[in-house]
Enzyme design. Sequence first.
Site, PDB file in Angstrom:
ATOM      1  N   HIS A 155     -49.318  29.819   2.021  1.00 48.49           N
ATOM      2  CA  HIS A 155     -49.387  29.657   0.512  1.00 48.49           C
ATOM      3  C   HIS A 155     -50.582  29.467  -0.373  1.00 48.49           C
ATOM      4  O   HIS A 155     -50.675  28.447  -1.212  1.00 48.49           O
ATOM      5  CB  HIS A 155     -48.145  28.841  -0.051  1.00 48.49           C
ATOM      6  CG  HIS A 155     -47.572  29.038  -1.500  1.00 48.49           C
ATOM      7  ND1 HIS A 155     -46.163  29.220  -1.746  1.00 48.49           N
ATOM      8  CD2 HIS A 155     -48.214  29.386  -2.693  1.00 48.49           C
ATOM      9  CE1 HIS A 155     -45.997  29.488  -2.855  1.00 48.49           C
ATOM     10  NE2 HIS A 155     -47.093  29.641  -3.553  1.00 48.49           N
TER      11      HIS A 155
ATOM     12  N   GLU B 271     -40.276  27.663   3.119  1.00 50.75           N
ATOM     13  CA  GLU B 271     -40.904  26.573   2.298  1.00 50.75           C
ATOM     14  C   GLU B 271     -40.067  25.661   1.543  1.00 50.75           C
ATOM     15  O   GLU B 271     -39.037  26.309   0.868  1.00 50.75           O
ATOM     16  CB  GLU B 271     -41.907  27.419   1.395  1.00 50.75           C
ATOM     17  CG  GLU B 271     -42.980  27.993   2.051  1.00 50.75           C
ATOM     18  CD  GLU B 271     -43.834  28.753   0.898  1.00 50.75           C
ATOM     19  OE1 GLU B 271     -44.380  27.979   0.351  1.00 50.75           O
ATOM     20  OE2 GLU B 271     -44.188  29.945   0.694  1.00 50.75           O
TER      21      GLU B 271
ATOM     22  N   ARG C  83     -43.342  34.764  -3.998  1.00 51.97           N
ATOM     23  CA  ARG C  83     -42.643  33.603  -3.633  1.00 51.97           C
ATOM     24  C   ARG C  83     -41.844  34.047  -2.257  1.00 51.97           C
ATOM     25  O   ARG C  83     -41.463  35.293  -2.223  1.00 51.97           O
ATOM     26  CB  ARG C  83     -41.869  33.221  -4.579  1.00 51.97           C
ATOM     27  CG  ARG C  83     -42.424  32.532  -6.027  1.00 51.97           C
ATOM     28  CD  ARG C  83     -42.882  31.308  -5.470  1.00 51.97           C
ATOM     29  NE  ARG C  83     -43.254  30.499  -6.625  1.00 51.97           N
ATOM     30  CZ  ARG C  83     -44.936  30.276  -6.948  1.00 51.97           C
ATOM     31  NH1 ARG C  83     -45.706  31.369  -6.262  1.00 51.97           N
ATOM     32  NH2 ARG C  83     -45.269  29.721  -8.010  1.00 51.97           N
TER      33      ARG C  83
END
Length: 301
Positions: free
Chosen positions: A275, A244, A215
């Site tokens: 991603h 993001e 992440r």
Amino acid sequence: MMEQLQTAGFVNHEDFTSSKEAIESKIQDYNGIVIRSRFKIDKAFLDKATNLQFIARVGAGLESIDCDYAKTKNITLIAAPEGNRNAVAEHTLGMILSLFNNLNQADREIRSGQWNRESNRGHELDGKTVGIIGYGNMGKSFAKKLRGFNVDVICYDIQENVGDENCKQVSLQELQQKVDVLSLHIPWTPETNGMVNKVFIDGFVKPFWIMNTSRGNNIVTSDLVAAMRSGKVLGAGLDVLEYEKLSFETLFQENDTPEAFQYLLDASNVILSPHVAGWTFESHERLAQVIVDKIMMKYAL
């Protein structure tokens, strides 16, 4: 996925476009919900979901759900990290090999008419020490991919006794002393948020390469860039970015490009992807199948 659940006796409704408010207005009619990451399942949402028995996310992480509050309502949480672990492992390895061999840079130069052999001389993974932080589904799959290389693989995890024949579990201090390549395979939690910061990076003895397919918020980008400028970080493969949005569908919360991100865009020793490490054609099907299997195992009529 829908067909299998229907055959098993479930009544299914699809809704990929309604707002969160619109979904909240009807969520009391449902016993289960299958989601990706379009909006956060928070306390307000869960309070309206009076008949909800389970939430299934077609993915590995559950950070878009208020998990603690859901559990107080006896709502079962279902994720599918088994479904895309192979995809993440392959993507991570691909990023390392591409960075080590300057493949992106060399490709761009040749396309623009440049034939620069010396500046594109590469590094070999052979003989390096690869460190993995987070030795769950993703970390284990990545370590297995490394068996074909002559590398030492070590890992750090908050859980004890997770090492196996592919990877030796060590303390964080030992990992920071030994690694040449660091790969993050951790969830996004309050403990991991901003974990890779200046203090963390300064703890490494040798200059190292870093890969992040976990992440974006696990890395403080400005601190990463400072370490790259100083030479402490030799290069980065980033499938995720702290900029993001939660939905993962768009990049920025605002229109301006952050200075640290501009550095990453301009740097030749950085590889970026949107991603997609765990989002192959194969994993798309596998994730759905894992979710179906878990729902049917517990709730099939």
